[in-house]
Each structure stands twice: as structure tokens, then as C-alpha cells.
Design a protein around this motif. Sequence first.
Motif, mmCIF file in Angstrom:
data_model
loop_
_atom_site.group_PDB
_atom_site.id
_atom_site.type_symbol
_atom_site.label_atom_id
_atom_site.label_comp_id
_atom_site.label_asym_id
_atom_site.label_seq_id
_atom_site.Cartn_x
_atom_site.Cartn_y
_atom_site.Cartn_z
ATOM 1 N N GLY A 264 0.841 -1.201 0.000
ATOM 2 C CA GLY A 264 0.000 0.000 0.000
ATOM 3 C C GLY A 264 0.870 1.242 0.000
ATOM 4 N N THR A 266 0.556 5.555 -0.005
ATOM 5 C CA THR A 266 -0.307 6.743 0.074
ATOM 6 C C THR A 266 0.550 7.963 0.406
ATOM 7 O OG1 THR A 266 -0.691 6.633 2.463
ATOM 8 C CG2 THR A 266 -2.208 5.361 1.071
ATOM 9 N N ASP A 268 0.317 11.815 2.707
ATOM 10 C CA ASP A 268 -0.448 12.554 3.719
ATOM 11 C C ASP A 268 -1.131 13.805 3.154
ATOM 12 O OD1 ASP A 268 0.325 10.819 5.709
ATOM 13 O OD2 ASP A 268 1.717 12.199 6.706
ATOM 14 N N ARG A 280 -3.119 9.428 9.642
ATOM 15 C CA ARG A 280 -4.164 8.987 8.707
ATOM 16 C C ARG A 280 -3.604 8.450 7.392
ATOM 17 N NH1 ARG A 280 -7.652 14.302 9.934
ATOM 18 N NH2 ARG A 280 -5.511 15.055 9.718
ATOM 19 N N GLY A 281 -2.561 9.108 6.882
ATOM 20 C CA GLY A 281 -1.985 8.650 5.609
ATOM 21 C C GLY A 281 -1.331 7.284 5.766
ATOM 22 N N ALA A 283 -2.100 5.101 8.020
ATOM 23 C CA ALA A 283 -3.172 4.131 8.248
ATOM 24 C C ALA A 283 -3.770 3.672 6.919
ATOM 25 C CB ALA A 283 -4.262 4.751 9.132
ATOM 26 N N ARG A 284 -3.952 4.615 5.995
ATOM 27 C CA ARG A 284 -4.509 4.221 4.689
ATOM 28 C C ARG A 284 -3.543 3.305 3.930
ATOM 29 N NH1 ARG A 284 -4.915 7.963 1.177
ATOM 30 N NH2 ARG A 284 -3.898 9.619 2.344
ATOM 31 N N LYS A 287 -3.898 -0.087 5.525
ATOM 32 C CA LYS A 287 -5.194 -0.663 5.120
ATOM 33 C C LYS A 287 -5.115 -1.195 3.686
ATOM 34 C CE LYS A 287 -10.102 0.454 4.874
ATOM 35 N NZ LYS A 287 -11.115 1.511 5.035
ATOM 36 N N ALA A 288 -4.526 -0.394 2.805
ATOM 37 C CA ALA A 288 -4.411 -0.808 1.400
ATOM 38 C C ALA A 288 -3.573 -2.074 1.270
ATOM 39 C CB ALA A 288 -3.798 0.325 0.579
ATOM 40 N N GLN A 291 -5.517 -5.095 2.638
ATOM 41 C CA GLN A 291 -6.574 -5.484 1.687
ATOM 42 C C GLN A 291 -5.973 -6.162 0.452
ATOM 43 O OE1 GLN A 291 -8.793 -1.857 1.020
ATOM 44 N NE2 GLN A 291 -10.225 -2.331 2.681
ATOM 45 N N MET A 320 -1.966 4.411 13.936
ATOM 46 C CA MET A 320 -2.330 3.814 12.641
ATOM 47 C C MET A 320 -2.621 2.329 12.768
ATOM 48 S SD MET A 320 1.010 4.841 10.464
ATOM 49 C CE MET A 320 1.577 6.516 10.643
ATOM 50 N N ILE A 324 -6.343 0.485 11.958
ATOM 51 C CA ILE A 324 -6.588 -0.470 10.875
ATOM 52 C C ILE A 324 -6.743 -1.902 11.379
ATOM 53 C CG2 ILE A 324 -5.680 -1.408 8.698
ATOM 54 C CD1 ILE A 324 -6.585 1.639 8.764
#
Lengths: 416, 81
Positions: A264, A266, A268, A280-281, A283-284, A287-288, A291, A320, A324
Motif C-alpha cells: 500500500g 499513500t 499525507d 491517517r496517511g 493508516a490508509r 489498510k491498502a 486489503q 495507525m 486499521i
Amino acid sequence: MSRTRVVVTGLGTTSPLGGDVASTWEGLLAGRSGVRPLGDMADGLPVKIGAPAAVDPTEVLDRVVARRLDRSSQLALVAALEAWADSGLDVVKEAGDLDGDRFGVAFASGIGGVHTLLSNHEVLLEKGPRRVSPISVPMLMANAPAATISLKLGARGPVNTPVSACASGNEAVSLAADQIRLGRVDVAIAGGTEAAIHPLPIAAFANMMALSKNEGDPTTVSRPFDVARDGFVLGEGAGALVLESLEHAQARGARIYAEILGTGITADAHDIAQPDPAGRGGARAIKAAVQDAGVVPTDIAHVNAHATSTPQGDVAESLMLHAILGSAANDLVVSATKSMTGHLLGGAGALEAVATVLAIHHRTAPPTINLDEQDERVELDVATKPRDLPLGDIAAINNSFGFGGANVAVVFGSPS
Amino acid sequence: MSTEEIRAALAEIVNEVAGIPADSVQLDKSFSDDLDVDSLSMVEVVVEAEEKFGVTIPDDEVKNLKTVGDAVAYIERNRAA
């Protein structure tokens, strides 16, 4: 059609703990610090410690090869050659059975050939333009490490240099895996390198208050997750991984250390240098990656944290993981290997990818040193001694975050 | 400096830059064909030779220095001048 699976079949490093994988892993398990005084070169600087490569690459490489390479490329070549031999592909190539067109490189550096740039600038000022080295551009350019490896090993597929500051090494791993997944290559060398222990980068990082100013015992200064952490310690070295499609690896009966299950990436879009305080960045990115990997949080047994020993970043990383992974974040074992290696910038994500793969392979999470009193905002099970990881199918995450707001997470899995 | 002294000093530079054994850097040898000195290495050799022998070797002149003997002769002429 099912997706191409990507596996790790070779590992290499030259790090502050040792000149190869075996000595580095031994150092990590022993909880040994690679941080030491920098001596005369640090005279007058606000920070006088660092974690230089334990073995000078010029002692390992041929003299004529070494003199045409910036130190960052020298370290990259040492790590890549070890990974290459470890994978057994050197023998395949010798036999003429490797298709160079289907072989790529993704190798990163955060800063590039800074020693070459600055030493030639000194020559320019002291001796004039005629004395500037005619090979300074191919030595200092950002893609020099990747190109050096391509030339040496005959990689004629995509040869990439992803640059995302301290996330670069991990991004290279992700990019190399993508090239295999996309069917562009069967084999890729991924990694990152950095050689930025020089007065200018030290002054620059110190002035932005990123480096620790702790003047105590150097081996205690890098202390991720500890209440007394006050910044990172600049490290030096490189990490390299040989990645292959599962099919290619199985066809030649290769030893498989781990599988790259998902990645993943990303940004920020928050600040050029400060991490998003809520993570948040990052964490995304996690998450990516989770997944993409198709795993559930309870599959994750281990995290090699980015954890640089800065006040903000280490707390954000804990947030983070909880955001997630939920309650599963309490049950996995976290290691912050920068406590021993310092921060290799563009090499960090690659060295830590090597450590993550070894943790899966040996079913052992390395310790985090100098964690005397864990910051209560860090709600994680951080290993302070080598810790056993479960047998059976497990996954592990390697996190890397960089200036510019870059976030990269890679999920590795045990071979199956 | 004698011709041999210049050749020997140039041979040391070629060895340092390109790793060619100094013994093989003889007057009749071609830099590119016999000694495998590529164009960028040749520029490095030229820049070091300028410093060592106190001469100037313009870029236009470098292409005329095919052999070690050409370079030694150029250095001899221009040191004397």
C-alpha cells in the motif's frame, strides 16, 4: 486468471551492524547498537554520532569499480551482489539460463550521491572547473545505484528508482513486486541505499530538529517508543531483496524465504516534513496493503515499525496500527530495529524489509533496545528481547514513512 | 623528465584510473583498442595528467592522443614550451 504471486528468494545487506545478512541478523538478535561517535568529521557539528556501515564497501569491492561509484552505489552493489548469490540466480545466469530482458531492478536512495556532489563542489572551489570529475554526473545521479546493479548483473527490464525520502527502500520493494505482478519481469532486485553521513546532511537534519541531540552513551540515543526519545540517529548502508514470480522460483527449485502478499502506498498531503499527527496517511497505506494481501488483522503476527525515535512519528504509528488492525494490534509483536541500526533514510525500508523477511523465516522478532520506559501513548507489544513468532501461516508488515508525506506498507507472508 | 619517466608517470595514472597494469602502458599501445580505456576514463586520465605534468590538453587535442606515445610526445612538447 489468478494474480501472479511474488516471492523473496535472496537477501543482502551491508549495515551498521555488519557487512552481510548473517552478521546483521546476529547483531539484531543480540540487541547490539551500531551507533558510535563519528570522530573528526563531526568537529563543530551539533550532532557527533551516527551509525556508519560496519564494513567499508571499498574494502569489499574491486578498487577500480569502487572509484567510479558514489559510496551510496558502492553499498547498494555490495548488498545486491549478496542477495543475488543468496538467491542462486548467479549460477542460473552463469549457465545462460536467465533472460536479462525479463529481469528488472527497483533500487532507491533518499538523497543520492551526496558525497560525490559535495566533494566535487570542493574541487570546483579549490582547483577550478577543469578538475571536476568527468564521471561525477553518473556517480551522483539518483538512478546510479539501480543502474550500477543493472550493469553488473545484466538486468535489461525496467530499472527504476522510486524516491520517497525515508520510504524509498520500501517503495522500491513495492514497485519491484508490481513489475512482476504486471508480467513485465520474472525476476527483480529491490532495495535501497544511503550514504549521507557527511557534515552537510548532518547539519541540515539537525537544524530541522530531526536528529537526536542526546549527548549520552551513543548506543542509547536511538530509542524508539521510549519516553526519552528525542530524534533519530543517522545511519548508513543498504538492503537488497531478490524477488521472483512464484512460478519462476518453483521452476528452478529456489529456496523461498517469504511471499509478498500486498502493498500500500499513500501520501499525507499534510506537511512537507511533519507526519500527520493522527497517522491517517500511514493508516490508509496499511489498510491498502492488508486489503491487497487478502489477510485479516489476526493473521498479522509481526510489524517491523518505521519508528525512528522521533516524538511525534512513533506515537502516530501506534495510532495507525490500532486504526486499521483494531484489537489485533494488541496481539502482534512489534520490533523497532532502528534502535540498533539508526535511520538509513532511503536504505531503511529495504534493510527493514530484509529484517521482516528474516523474522518470518526464523520465526523470531528481533528486539528493540533502549526501551526503558514505553511511552504510554504507544499501545503496542514491543519486543525488548528476541521473541518467538507462531508457526504455521503468518504475515508481517514492514512500515516506512518519509518526508513529503510518503507512506508505504508491505505485507509479507510465510511461504505456502 | 625523460620520455621514460613521463611514460612511467602516465602509466601510474592509467593504472589508478582504469586499473590497467602499469607495465602494459607502453608507447605503442592504443588507449581505446589495447588498454580498454573508455572515453570518460580518458578524460580522467587527461585531467590528472594536466595536474601532474603542468600542461593543458584541450578537448580538441584529446582525440589525437590515440596511443600512449602520442600522449607522452604531447606532454614533452608542451612541457618544454
